[in-house]
Design a protein around this motif. Structure first.
Motif, PDB file in Angstrom:
ATOM      1  N   LEU A  91      37.155  31.576  45.963  1.00 13.62           N
ATOM      2  CA  LEU A  91      37.561  30.752  45.064  1.00 13.62           C
ATOM      3  C   LEU A  91      37.008  29.253  44.948  1.00 13.62           C
ATOM      4  O   LEU A  91      36.488  28.815  43.837  1.00 13.62           O
ATOM      5  N   SER A  92      36.837  28.738  46.193  1.00 15.63           N
ATOM      6  CA  SER A  92      35.908  27.602  46.132  1.00 15.63           C
ATOM      7  C   SER A  92      35.525  27.498  47.921  1.00 15.63           C
ATOM      8  O   SER A  92      36.018  28.192  48.822  1.00 15.63           O
ATOM      9  N   SER A  93      34.725  26.385  48.236  1.00 14.15           N
ATOM     10  CA  SER A  93      34.406  26.395  49.446  1.00 14.15           C
ATOM     11  C   SER A  93      35.663  25.716  50.365  1.00 14.15           C
ATOM     12  O   SER A  93      35.785  25.824  51.790  1.00 14.15           O
ATOM     13  N   ALA A  94      36.378  25.099  49.630  1.00 18.77           N
ATOM     14  CA  ALA A  94      37.664  24.517  50.239  1.00 18.77           C
ATOM     15  C   ALA A  94      38.957  25.737  50.596  1.00 18.77           C
ATOM     16  O   ALA A  94      39.388  25.365  51.458  1.00 18.77           O
ATOM     17  N   LEU A  95      38.764  26.788  49.567  1.00 22.00           N
ATOM     18  CA  LEU A  95      39.755  27.741  49.904  1.00 22.00           C
ATOM     19  C   LEU A  95      38.938  28.827  50.009  1.00 22.00           C
ATOM     20  O   LEU A  95      39.164  29.514  48.775  1.00 22.00           O
ATOM     21  N   PRO A  96      38.490  29.243  51.129  1.00 22.70           N
ATOM     22  CA  PRO A  96      37.715  30.494  51.053  1.00 22.70           C
ATOM     23  C   PRO A  96      38.262  31.816  51.303  1.00 22.70           C
ATOM     24  O   PRO A  96      37.854  32.725  51.132  1.00 22.70           O
ATOM     25  N   THR A  97      39.559  31.823  51.724  1.00 23.87           N
ATOM     26  CA  THR A  97      40.348  32.913  52.071  1.00 23.87           C
ATOM     27  C   THR A  97      41.161  33.129  51.097  1.00 23.87           C
ATOM     28  O   THR A  97      41.953  32.549  50.715  1.00 23.87           O
ATOM     29  N   SER A  98      41.388  34.639  50.732  1.00 22.89           N
ATOM     30  CA  SER A  98      42.301  34.933  49.764  1.00 22.89           C
ATOM     31  C   SER A  98      43.193  36.245  50.342  1.00 22.89           C
ATOM     32  O   SER A  98      42.998  36.556  51.287  1.00 22.89           O
ATOM     33  N   MET A  99      44.119  36.386  49.524  1.00 24.72           N
ATOM     34  CA  MET A  99      45.057  37.713  49.889  1.00 24.72           C
ATOM     35  C   MET A  99      44.444  38.902  49.170  1.00 24.72           C
ATOM     36  O   MET A  99      44.551  38.924  47.883  1.00 24.72           O
ATOM     37  N   GLN A 100      44.010  39.931  49.944  1.00 23.18           N
ATOM     38  CA  GLN A 100      43.682  41.303  49.413  1.00 23.18           C
ATOM     39  C   GLN A 100      44.816  42.023  49.030  1.00 23.18           C
ATOM     40  O   GLN A 100      45.484  42.364  50.112  1.00 23.18           O
ATOM     41  N   VAL A 101      44.890  42.781  47.899  1.00 22.66           N
ATOM     42  CA  VAL A 101      45.902  43.544  47.698  1.00 22.66           C
ATOM     43  C   VAL A 101      45.326  45.109  47.189  1.00 22.66           C
ATOM     44  O   VAL A 101      44.636  45.015  46.370  1.00 22.66           O
ATOM     45  N   THR A 102      45.559  45.817  47.933  1.00 21.77           N
ATOM     46  CA  THR A 102      45.498  47.308  47.521  1.00 21.77           C
ATOM     47  C   THR A 102      46.551  48.250  47.488  1.00 21.77           C
ATOM     48  O   THR A 102      47.651  47.945  48.078  1.00 21.77           O
ATOM     49  N   GLY A 103      46.600  49.157  46.395  1.00 21.66           N
ATOM     50  CA  GLY A 103      47.871  49.823  46.100  1.00 21.66           C
ATOM     51  C   GLY A 103      47.876  51.164  47.301  1.00 21.66           C
ATOM     52  O   GLY A 103      46.988  51.588  48.059  1.00 21.66           O
ATOM     53  N   GLY A 104      49.157  51.472  47.022  1.00 21.68           N
ATOM     54  CA  GLY A 104      49.481  52.619  47.837  1.00 21.68           C
ATOM     55  C   GLY A 104      49.882  53.904  47.207  1.00 21.68           C
ATOM     56  O   GLY A 104      49.040  54.328  46.340  1.00 21.68           O
ATOM     57  N   LEU A 105      50.670  54.797  47.460  1.00 22.33           N
ATOM     58  CA  LEU A 105      51.063  55.814  46.848  1.00 22.33           C
ATOM     59  C   LEU A 105      51.894  55.624  45.657  1.00 22.33           C
ATOM     60  O   LEU A 105      52.168  56.653  44.909  1.00 22.33           O
ATOM     61  N   SER A 195      48.318  51.970  38.206  1.00 24.14           N
ATOM     62  CA  SER A 195      46.966  52.746  37.245  1.00 24.14           C
ATOM     63  C   SER A 195      45.999  51.582  36.536  1.00 24.14           C
ATOM     64  O   SER A 195      45.066  51.930  36.107  1.00 24.14           O
ATOM     65  N   ALA A 196      46.500  50.395  36.356  1.00 25.84           N
ATOM     66  CA  ALA A 196      45.677  49.271  35.877  1.00 25.84           C
ATOM     67  C   ALA A 196      44.731  48.554  36.906  1.00 25.84           C
ATOM     68  O   ALA A 196      43.853  48.005  36.611  1.00 25.84           O
ATOM     69  N   VAL A 197      44.613  49.146  38.132  1.00 26.65           N
ATOM     70  CA  VAL A 197      43.937  48.470  39.329  1.00 26.65           C
ATOM     71  C   VAL A 197      42.826  49.459  39.406  1.00 26.65           C
ATOM     72  O   VAL A 197      43.021  50.591  39.658  1.00 26.65           O
ATOM     73  N   SER A 198      41.635  48.815  39.490  1.00 28.99           N
ATOM     74  CA  SER A 198      40.426  49.472  39.895  1.00 28.99           C
ATOM     75  C   SER A 198      39.772  48.933  41.166  1.00 28.99           C
ATOM     76  O   SER A 198      39.004  48.033  41.111  1.00 28.99           O
ATOM     77  N   GLY A 199      40.089  49.316  42.175  1.00 31.22           N
ATOM     78  CA  GLY A 199      39.625  48.698  43.685  1.00 31.22           C
ATOM     79  C   GLY A 199      40.531  47.632  44.000  1.00 31.22           C
ATOM     80  O   GLY A 199      41.520  47.280  43.585  1.00 31.22           O
ATOM     81  N   PRO A 200      40.154  46.697  45.118  1.00 34.65           N
ATOM     82  CA  PRO A 200      40.821  45.802  45.707  1.00 34.65           C
ATOM     83  C   PRO A 200      40.972  44.555  44.678  1.00 34.65           C
ATOM     84  O   PRO A 200      40.042  44.282  43.960  1.00 34.65           O
ATOM     85  N   LEU A 201      42.233  43.820  44.763  1.00 32.95           N
ATOM     86  CA  LEU A 201      42.272  42.747  44.031  1.00 32.95           C
ATOM     87  C   LEU A 201      42.626  41.636  44.878  1.00 32.95           C
ATOM     88  O   LEU A 201      43.362  41.781  46.104  1.00 32.95           O
ATOM     89  N   ASN A 202      42.187  40.449  44.674  1.00 31.79           N
ATOM     90  CA  ASN A 202      42.218  39.387  45.570  1.00 31.79           C
ATOM     91  C   ASN A 202      42.893  38.338  44.789  1.00 31.79           C
ATOM     92  O   ASN A 202      42.524  37.953  43.411  1.00 31.79           O
ATOM     93  N   PHE A 203      43.848  37.560  45.451  1.00 30.69           N
ATOM     94  CA  PHE A 203      44.818  36.601  44.744  1.00 30.69           C
ATOM     95  C   PHE A 203      44.586  35.238  45.604  1.00 30.69           C
ATOM     96  O   PHE A 203      44.581  35.228  46.703  1.00 30.69           O
ATOM     97  N   ASN A 204      44.567  34.001  44.958  1.00 26.27           N
ATOM     98  CA  ASN A 204      44.589  32.989  45.583  1.00 26.27           C
ATOM     99  C   ASN A 204      45.368  31.869  45.134  1.00 26.27           C
ATOM    100  O   ASN A 204      45.243  32.080  43.719  1.00 26.27           O
ATOM    101  N   LEU A 205      45.737  30.645  45.579  1.00 24.08           N
ATOM    102  CA  LEU A 205      46.376  29.473  44.983  1.00 24.08           C
ATOM    103  C   LEU A 205      47.315  29.708  44.045  1.00 24.08           C
ATOM    104  O   LEU A 205      47.373  29.792  42.773  1.00 24.08           O
ATOM    105  N   LEU A 206      48.342  30.779  44.461  1.00 26.01           N
ATOM    106  CA  LEU A 206      49.609  31.225  43.821  1.00 26.01           C
ATOM    107  C   LEU A 206      50.550  30.003  43.885  1.00 26.01           C
ATOM    108  O   LEU A 206      51.156  29.826  45.037  1.00 26.01           O
TER     109      LEU A 206
END
Length: 672
Positions: A91-105, A195-206
């Motif tokens: 997202l930025s050099s100041a906030l380089p780390t995000s939460m990665q979300v992957t689906g289950g079953l 079903s709307a997710v294709s691969g991992p999603l990353n979220f930041n600054l929630l």
């Protein structure tokens, strides 16, 4: 020595003999206009999770080698997997780390946040939320405030999202609660169809904000701001305390990293065991002071870390320049580099600064020698050269070889037991006027204990959870000692001012709170300062007759209202104390008001229980011009005779206190 010829402690009398004194009409002096104010330090989650209104905890996964990045306060829904990720395009050099979300079953994936020990749900509030997403997604994201007890949904919004793995996209939403929740045991939930997710999603600054004070974006919590406004504060010392300094190199509260968009604020490892987001940054502090009409007392970092490391003399120059740059950002014209940057951020008008404090408690952590030898002088010389009218405050009074150097003021902190503070009514009477004093931190922190006349600083020593009434009365005696010497004392601030009841590092504190606004606790010390600060004496007047103890008082009048005023404390009495007070120049039949506070001696205010009682009554002078009234044991009161009743007509036209550089030692202001 700090003080010359200190008066010995006045013996506390228990007798009920009447206190008789006369308030003279001349021979006094003008007082500081800054007598009561606020010191703020991000301690006890008083910034993040406190006055800074953000409701999401760990919103941007900030951290460092002192406080490692983590997923604390975030939880998966169903079979969703959550973990931290560092993308090649963050997202930025100041906030380089995000939460990665992957689906289950399961068909629905998602996650939820605990908030700062819950979320307040109030039906009249409109909430303002936002988040960033990175990844291939096409569909709706449901965001909701949900009871953690019953599962009831109080507010929700549907965000139509269309994001890709090639860039970050920000989404915003608004919602309003359908009803008030019975408590703050609520969570913020994000759900979406798998079903709307294709691969991992990353979220930041929630982020989620409730309404803020004066509707400021990225603003401050309304109930805590209103509580501070109730203190009628005249100054704001910030970002005071240990949190300015940092625990160890290279970390310190770098004001530059607290400016600009939230995406560009990396955070800071605070000195009280938690990461600061820096959402509460320099501009937010300035607007805080502006909104409450407070004079700025700006603390600048002075080259000392809490682990005792200090910047060597030959390496200090860049940090001195950094302090000059900070002052320029705050008050410089738009023709200057940093003033222009302030304007670029939306604030072309400067914020006036008349007081700068260099460091914080530099007598601690092995800082005395370097502060007295070169650190304070380096900052003082540079600031004074550029701003010769600035009042510069040393971070403690006795800085060793020079006390304090040059024409500086000194910051005096005292944390005490009641027996200690109640004996200090004459503490400042013989204090030199060469270096007007700032009482930057004070509080009674412990009960009186046999064999102790001050707090023990051993680990595990007893502390009061909340301020208690006889301790608050002892603080009032201390404050009246400052008021009676307010020609040479700038002002006083209780510290710390805030405590989150879910996580704290220091007790007691003036104002306690949690996520539920209904749980706000205005302590006994809050009520005491609220009263004393509400009526200001602008000209102290001498009194004749009477003996201090168990009653203590200060008298004078206000050039703003024309009122004649007495402030009094009754401390260690066993029965009501009668007062006979005469104001020279006020005749028979004049009327005024007596307002006083009482509470059970050992009592503390807690959630839903304000133990302090306020009594107001009219008083009238007798045929000889005396006002007779009584105050009970352990009470704090104010007598005010307004200008019309006193026959003053209009406020006096004397020159007031404009800052100690304009004060002439030995000069007395004549009565009108």
């Amino acid at each position: 020595m700090l003080f010359k010829n200190l008066l010995s402690a006045t013996a506390l009398a228990a007798a009920t003999q009447a206190v008789k004194f006369t308030v003279e009409s001349s021979g006094g002096n003008a007082t500081s206009p800054y007598q009561y104010g606020i010191m703020f330090e991000d301690i006890n989650n008083s910034g993040d999770g406190g006055v800074y209104a953000e409701l999401v905890q760990n919103r941007a996964f900030q951290g460092d080698r002192l406080f490692h990045k983590n997923l604390w306060f975030w939880h998966p829904i169903g079979g969703t997997d959550l973990h931290l990720a560092n993308l090649s395009d963050p997202l930025s050099s100041a906030l380089p780390t995000s939460m990665q979300v992957t689906g289950g079953l399961e068909d629905t994936i998602g996650f939820w946040n605990e908030g700062f020990w819950g979320f307040p749900v109030v039906s009249s509030w409109q909430y303002n939320g936002s988040f960033y997403i990175h990844g291939d997604f096409e569909g709706d994201i449901n965001v909701a405030l949900v009871s953690n007890t019953t599962g009831e949904t109080y507010a929700e919004a549907t965000v139509e999202a269309s994001s890709s793995s090639s860039e970050w996209t920000q989404y915003r939403y608004l919602f309003t609660a359908s009803e008030d929740a019975p408590d703050s045991n609520n969570t913020l939930r994000f759900t979406m169809p798998a079903s709307a997710v294709s691969g991992p999603l990353n979220f930041n600054l929630l982020s989620l904000f409730p309404p803020t004070y004066n509707d400021r974006p990225n603003g401050l919590r309304i109930d805590l701001m209103e509580a501070m406004a109730g203190l009628n504060p005249s100054f704001f010392r910030f970002p005071g305390g240990n949190n300015l300094e940092g625990n160890e190199p290279p970390f310190w509260w770098d004001w530059k990293e607290s400016l600009g968009s939230l995406e560009n604020r990396p955070g800071f490892p605070g000195t009280w065991d938690y990461e600061n987001t820096n959402g509460l940054g320099l501009l937010e502090y300035l607007l805080w002071a502006q909104d409450l009409g407070m004079e700025l007392i700006l603390d600048v970092w002075a080259g000392l870390w809490l682990n005792g490391t200090h910047v060597p003399e030959d390496e200090l120059g860049p940090y001195v320049q950094d302090a000059l740059d900070e002052i320029e950002f705050v008050m410089g014209s738009t023709d200057t580099r940093w003033g222009a940057y302030r304007a670029e951020l939306g604030y072309p008008e400067p914020f006036p600064v008349r007081f700068v404090e260099v460091g914080n408690e530099d007598s601690l952590n092995n800082g005395t020698a370097s502060y007295g030898r070169y650190r304070f002088a380096s900052f003082y010389n540079a600031i004074h050269e550029k701003y010769p009218d600035m009042t510069i405050i040393s971070s403690y009074y006795d800085v060793g070889p020079v006390t304090p150097p040059f024409d500086a003021s000194g910051d005096f902190h005292e944390y005490a037991a009641p027996v200690q503070m109640s004996s200090q009514f004459g503490y400042f009477d013989n204090y030199t006027n060469d270096h007007p004093l700032f009482l930057g931190e004070y509080a009674v922190v412990t009960y009186d204990l046999p064999g102790f006349n001050m707090p023990s600083w051993e680990e595990g020593a007893l502390r009061a959870m909340y301020p208690f009434w006889y301790g608050s009365c002892a603080e009032a005696i201390y404050l009246l000692s400052a008021e009676r010497n307010a020609d040479k004392i700038i002002g006083a601030a209780y510290a710390p001012i805030f405590m989150n009841m879910n996580r704290w590092q220091w007790i007691p504190d003036m104002i306690a709170y949690d996520a539920n606004p209904a749980h706000l606790v205005l302590s006994t010390s809050y009520r005491m300062v609220e009263l004393l600060s509400s009526v200001r004496i602008t000209e102290n007047l001498p009194t004749t007759g009477g003996r201090f103890g168990p009653a203590y008082w200060v008298a004078g009048r206000s050039d703003e209202t024309g009122s004649h005023i007495v402030k009094a404390v009754v401390y260690n009495a066993t029965a009501n104390v009668p007062f006979d007070v005469t104001f020279n120049g006020i005749n028979a039949g004049a009327t005024g008001t007596l307002t006083y506070l009482t509470a059970p001696m050992n009592a503390s205010s807690t959630v839903g229980d304000d133990v302090v009682q306020r009594q107001t009554t009219s008083i009238t002078s007798d045929n000889e011009g005396r006002f007779s009234f009584q105050m009970p044991p352990y009470s704090v009161g104010i007598v005010e005779i307004d200008a019309e009743s006193a026959g003053c007509g209009s406020p006096a036209q004397r020159q007031g206190w404009k800052g100690w550089k304009d004060w002439v030692p030995g000069h007395r202001y004549d009565a009108h």
